[in-house]
Scaffold this motif. Structure first.
Motif, PDB file in Angstrom:
ATOM      1  N   CYS A 256       0.836  -1.205   0.000  1.00  0.00           N
ATOM      2  CA  CYS A 256       0.000   0.000   0.000  1.00  0.00           C
ATOM      3  C   CYS A 256       0.867   1.249   0.000  1.00  0.00           C
ATOM      4  O   CYS A 256       1.948   1.275   0.600  1.00  0.00           O
ATOM      5  CB  CYS A 256      -0.924   0.037   1.224  1.00  0.00           C
ATOM      6  SG  CYS A 256      -2.336  -1.087   1.112  1.00  0.00           S
ATOM      7  N   ALA A 257       0.379   2.283  -0.669  1.00  0.00           N
ATOM      8  CA  ALA A 257       1.023   3.598  -0.662  1.00  0.00           C
ATOM      9  C   ALA A 257       0.010   4.617  -0.166  1.00  0.00           C
ATOM     10  O   ALA A 257      -1.133   4.645  -0.628  1.00  0.00           O
ATOM     11  CB  ALA A 257       1.514   3.968  -2.059  1.00  0.00           C
ATOM     12  N   LEU A 258       0.428   5.447   0.776  1.00  0.00           N
ATOM     13  CA  LEU A 258      -0.427   6.481   1.361  1.00  0.00           C
ATOM     14  C   LEU A 258      -0.071   7.807   0.700  1.00  0.00           C
ATOM     15  O   LEU A 258       1.072   8.252   0.762  1.00  0.00           O
ATOM     16  CB  LEU A 258      -0.180   6.537   2.868  1.00  0.00           C
ATOM     17  CG  LEU A 258      -1.088   7.394   3.732  1.00  0.00           C
ATOM     18  CD1 LEU A 258      -2.535   6.928   3.627  1.00  0.00           C
ATOM     19  CD2 LEU A 258      -0.615   7.326   5.190  1.00  0.00           C
TER      20      LEU A 258
ATOM     21  N   ARG B 274       8.313   5.057  -9.233  1.00  0.00           N
ATOM     22  CA  ARG B 274       9.213   5.859 -10.059  1.00  0.00           C
ATOM     23  C   ARG B 274       8.510   7.079 -10.655  1.00  0.00           C
ATOM     24  O   ARG B 274       9.031   8.193 -10.608  1.00  0.00           O
ATOM     25  CB  ARG B 274       9.797   4.998 -11.197  1.00  0.00           C
ATOM     26  CG  ARG B 274      10.614   3.812 -10.731  1.00  0.00           C
ATOM     27  CD  ARG B 274      11.347   3.146 -11.889  1.00  0.00           C
ATOM     28  NE  ARG B 274      10.474   2.705 -12.961  1.00  0.00           N
ATOM     29  CZ  ARG B 274       9.837   1.538 -12.990  1.00  0.00           C
ATOM     30  NH1 ARG B 274       9.981   0.688 -11.977  1.00  0.00           N
ATOM     31  NH2 ARG B 274       9.082   1.206 -14.017  1.00  0.00           N
ATOM     32  N   GLU B 275       7.318   6.853 -11.221  1.00  0.00           N
ATOM     33  CA  GLU B 275       6.614   7.938 -11.896  1.00  0.00           C
ATOM     34  C   GLU B 275       6.252   9.082 -10.949  1.00  0.00           C
ATOM     35  O   GLU B 275       6.213  10.243 -11.354  1.00  0.00           O
ATOM     36  CB  GLU B 275       5.341   7.390 -12.557  1.00  0.00           C
ATOM     37  CG  GLU B 275       5.622   6.423 -13.707  1.00  0.00           C
ATOM     38  CD  GLU B 275       4.364   5.719 -14.179  1.00  0.00           C
ATOM     39  OE1 GLU B 275       3.256   6.108 -13.725  1.00  0.00           O
ATOM     40  OE2 GLU B 275       4.484   4.786 -14.993  1.00  0.00           O
ATOM     41  N   MET B 276       5.990   8.756  -9.691  1.00  0.00           N
ATOM     42  CA  MET B 276       5.627   9.781  -8.704  1.00  0.00           C
ATOM     43  C   MET B 276       6.850  10.371  -8.008  1.00  0.00           C
ATOM     44  O   MET B 276       6.702  11.268  -7.182  1.00  0.00           O
ATOM     45  CB  MET B 276       4.671   9.178  -7.670  1.00  0.00           C
ATOM     46  CG  MET B 276       3.366   8.679  -8.255  1.00  0.00           C
ATOM     47  SD  MET B 276       2.333   7.785  -7.052  1.00  0.00           S
ATOM     48  CE  MET B 276       1.701   9.159  -6.074  1.00  0.00           C
ATOM     49  N   ASP B 277       8.043   9.850  -8.350  1.00  0.00           N
ATOM     50  CA  ASP B 277       9.263  10.289  -7.664  1.00  0.00           C
ATOM     51  C   ASP B 277       9.074  10.175  -6.156  1.00  0.00           C
ATOM     52  O   ASP B 277       9.432  11.056  -5.373  1.00  0.00           O
ATOM     53  CB  ASP B 277       9.594  11.731  -8.067  1.00  0.00           C
ATOM     54  CG  ASP B 277      11.012  12.140  -7.704  1.00  0.00           C
ATOM     55  OD1 ASP B 277      11.821  11.242  -7.405  1.00  0.00           O
ATOM     56  OD2 ASP B 277      11.298  13.355  -7.700  1.00  0.00           O
ATOM     57  N   PHE B 278       8.472   9.036  -5.766  1.00  0.00           N
ATOM     58  CA  PHE B 278       7.955   8.857  -4.418  1.00  0.00           C
ATOM     59  C   PHE B 278       9.044   8.943  -3.349  1.00  0.00           C
ATOM     60  O   PHE B 278       8.895   9.650  -2.347  1.00  0.00           O
ATOM     61  CB  PHE B 278       7.241   7.504  -4.332  1.00  0.00           C
ATOM     62  CG  PHE B 278       6.115   7.453  -3.337  1.00  0.00           C
ATOM     63  CD1 PHE B 278       4.799   7.436  -3.767  1.00  0.00           C
ATOM     64  CD2 PHE B 278       6.353   7.423  -1.973  1.00  0.00           C
ATOM     65  CE1 PHE B 278       3.746   7.375  -2.861  1.00  0.00           C
ATOM     66  CE2 PHE B 278       5.323   7.365  -1.061  1.00  0.00           C
ATOM     67  CZ  PHE B 278       4.000   7.346  -1.508  1.00  0.00           C
TER      68      PHE B 278
ATOM     69  N   GLY C  87      11.713  11.830   1.331  1.00  0.00           N
ATOM     70  CA  GLY C  87      13.015  11.937   1.972  1.00  0.00           C
ATOM     71  C   GLY C  87      13.757  10.636   2.150  1.00  0.00           C
ATOM     72  O   GLY C  87      14.522  10.484   3.109  1.00  0.00           O
ATOM     73  N   LEU C  88      13.562   9.696   1.230  1.00  0.00           N
ATOM     74  CA  LEU C  88      14.272   8.418   1.286  1.00  0.00           C
ATOM     75  C   LEU C  88      15.036   8.208  -0.011  1.00  0.00           C
ATOM     76  O   LEU C  88      14.774   8.865  -1.020  1.00  0.00           O
ATOM     77  CB  LEU C  88      13.283   7.268   1.488  1.00  0.00           C
ATOM     78  CG  LEU C  88      12.554   7.202   2.829  1.00  0.00           C
ATOM     79  CD1 LEU C  88      11.420   6.180   2.780  1.00  0.00           C
ATOM     80  CD2 LEU C  88      13.514   6.882   3.969  1.00  0.00           C
ATOM     81  N   THR C  89      15.991   7.277   0.022  1.00  0.00           N
ATOM     82  CA  THR C  89      16.743   6.924  -1.180  1.00  0.00           C
ATOM     83  C   THR C  89      16.750   5.416  -1.354  1.00  0.00           C
ATOM     84  O   THR C  89      16.545   4.656  -0.393  1.00  0.00           O
ATOM     85  CB  THR C  89      18.200   7.414  -1.111  1.00  0.00           C
ATOM     86  OG1 THR C  89      18.882   6.682  -0.071  1.00  0.00           O
ATOM     87  CG2 THR C  89      18.269   8.910  -0.827  1.00  0.00           C
TER      88      THR C  89
ATOM     89  N   ALA D 277      12.734  -3.456  -6.226  1.00  0.00           N
ATOM     90  CA  ALA D 277      12.769  -2.521  -5.106  1.00  0.00           C
ATOM     91  C   ALA D 277      12.148  -1.196  -5.518  1.00  0.00           C
ATOM     92  O   ALA D 277      12.339  -0.738  -6.653  1.00  0.00           O
ATOM     93  CB  ALA D 277      14.209  -2.316  -4.647  1.00  0.00           C
ATOM     94  N   PRO D 278      11.372  -0.553  -4.638  1.00  0.00           N
ATOM     95  CA  PRO D 278      10.758   0.727  -4.982  1.00  0.00           C
ATOM     96  C   PRO D 278      11.780   1.736  -5.504  1.00  0.00           C
ATOM     97  O   PRO D 278      12.855   1.894  -4.931  1.00  0.00           O
ATOM     98  CB  PRO D 278      10.158   1.195  -3.653  1.00  0.00           C
ATOM     99  CG  PRO D 278       9.869  -0.074  -2.918  1.00  0.00           C
ATOM    100  CD  PRO D 278      11.000  -0.994  -3.280  1.00  0.00           C
ATOM    101  N   GLY D 279      11.431   2.380  -6.606  1.00  0.00           N
ATOM    102  CA  GLY D 279      12.296   3.389  -7.194  1.00  0.00           C
ATOM    103  C   GLY D 279      13.306   2.863  -8.184  1.00  0.00           C
ATOM    104  O   GLY D 279      14.012   3.643  -8.817  1.00  0.00           O
TER     105      GLY D 279
END
Length: 414
Positions: free
Chosen positions: A162-164, A334-338, A343-345, A359-361
């Motif tokens: 899930c993404a909030l 990726r598309e949302m530059d989430f 503030g994470l990498t 992995a996300p991103g």
């Protein structure tokens, strides 16, 4: 050849591999999508401890603010919206271990103003019933200790898929307006596919009015509501079917139980116990054959938003359920530059496992992309299975292919 489909198939991640193999056996095995055709008052529930009942009767009178620096509170009460004074928006998220997606969810919740807690972290996962057990424990504890008020709005969402993206204040505001303010019943995310048992789709249709959107079947991965009614519903689900003499097992299928409970009440003429967010005002399930949303930068929020192109709604939670849902979510990171926006990498999260295809991103390699794109073929097959089930036919394409040595006739393909 018409036989029963594998009942547990929908919940098994290896479906991607099965479908990939099926695709290699017969690349032309395409099925025409069949349009899917998703639910609600007080029902008998398990008893709530007396201490919690007393808190419910007291409501918010004299309640002090919980000591969470991350909470977002409604400052005024409005007769027009039904918002209560001093509400706190909570996120309870099931996650028995840290994964990259869970860390992102926790960070997003803090930045968006929610009071957040993991449920079941570092505890043993028995089965999907573990989710209900952990939510009951967290809600009981919060209500008894006063950190959750009986009427506080609560999101209970899966921690790994899930993404909030919507703020706590937006959630508070939506819960104070129709249709969410019309009664105190909890709401579940809606989806097109009625799993794990396709044969329940027609029965659910019969007890729940057509909402006018495709997202009419309840998904157990996302629930919203006021804290006390949510706890009462969780208690009822755990009490088990019928007279409650056999409690719901912790290794049981929570979504199957959710559908059963709806039918238990609806088919005997009682009001159904919860509603489905079929307009995707709070939840957007991503388990689709193709996107039903477009990405928008509203300019007034931390993150870009998804707008449902059918209903026009801006959902607060994205649920990457199912195989295609996980694929869509992996692209949206990726598309949302989430990661950058919260503030994470990628490097900070790299030591943790991830739940999605990659992995996300990060970008999938060619083999991963090919394997996961095969799941869209699987989605079409599942749509066809559900269409057959609506007319009482059990159809198992995996057995057909296996028994014919990977050869499928044109008639069977049609």
């Amino acid at each position: 050849m018409l036989k029963r489909f594998p009942r547990r198939h929908l919940g098994i991640p290896c479906c991607a591999l099965v479908c990939s193999a099926l695709y290699r056996l017969k690349p032309g095995l395409l099925f025409q999508a069949v349009p899917a055709r998703t639910m609600v008052t007080t029902a008998a529930v398990a008893p709530i401890p007396l201490s919690l009942q007393r808190r419910r009767s007291l409501g918010l009178a004299g309640r002090s603010a919980p000591g969470s620096t991350g909470s977002k509170r409604g400052l005024t009460a409005s007769a027009a919206t039904g918002q209560r004074v001093g509400e706190t928006a909570h996120v309870l998220s099931i996650a028995t271990e840290y994964r990259q997606e869970a860390v992102i969810l926790q960070r997003s919740a803090k930045l968006l103003g929610y009071k957040f807690q993991f449920c079941g972290l570092r505890e043993k996962w028995i089965g999907w019933g573990t989710k209900l057990v952990q939510y009951r424990r967290a809600l009981r504890r919060g209500l008894e200790q006063g950190s959750i008020a009986p009427t506080d709005p609560v999101l209970c969402i899966d921690g790994w898929d899930c993404a909030l993206i919507g703020s706590a204040q937006e959630f508070i505001d939506k819960m104070a307006l129709p249709p969410f303010s019309d009664n105190e019943k909890p709401w579940f995310a809606g989806e097109r596919i009625c799993g794990p048992d396709f044969f329940k789709a027609s029965r659910i249709d019969a007890v729940y009015d057509d909402p006018g959107t495709p997202w009419r079947y309840p998904n157990a991965g996302c629930m919203a509501g006021r804290a006390m009614p949510v706890l009462q519903l969780v208690e009822a689900l755990l009490a088990g079917s019928g007279d409650g003499s056999e409690p719901f097992p912790e290794d049981g299928n929570d979504q199957g139980r959710l559908h059963e409970y709806l039918l238990e009440l609806g088919e005997r003429g009682d009001p159904v116990p919860y509603l489905v967010d079929s307009r995707c005002g709070i939840f957007q399930c991503l388990y689709e054959a193709e996107p039903q949303w477009r990405l928008e930068d509203t300019g007034d929020s931390l993150l870009p938003r998804l707008r449902n192109v059918v209903t026009g709604e801006l959902p607060i939670v994205l649920h990457g359920n199912g195989h295609t849902g996980r694929w869509f979510l992996s692209n949206l990171w990726r598309e949302m530059d989430f990661l950058r926006k919260v503030g994470l990498t990628v490097e900070e999260l790299a030591h943790l496992p991830h739940d999605g295809p990659v992995a996300p991103g990060t970008v999938p390699d060619e083999a991963t992309e090919k394997n996961w794109l095969a799941t869209f073929q699987l989605y079409r097959i599942i749509e066809t299975q559900m269409a057959y089930a609506r007319v009482g036919v059990e159809w198992d394409p995996w057995k057909i292919v296996a028994e014919q040595g990977g050869k499928v006739s044109g008639e069977e393909t049609r």
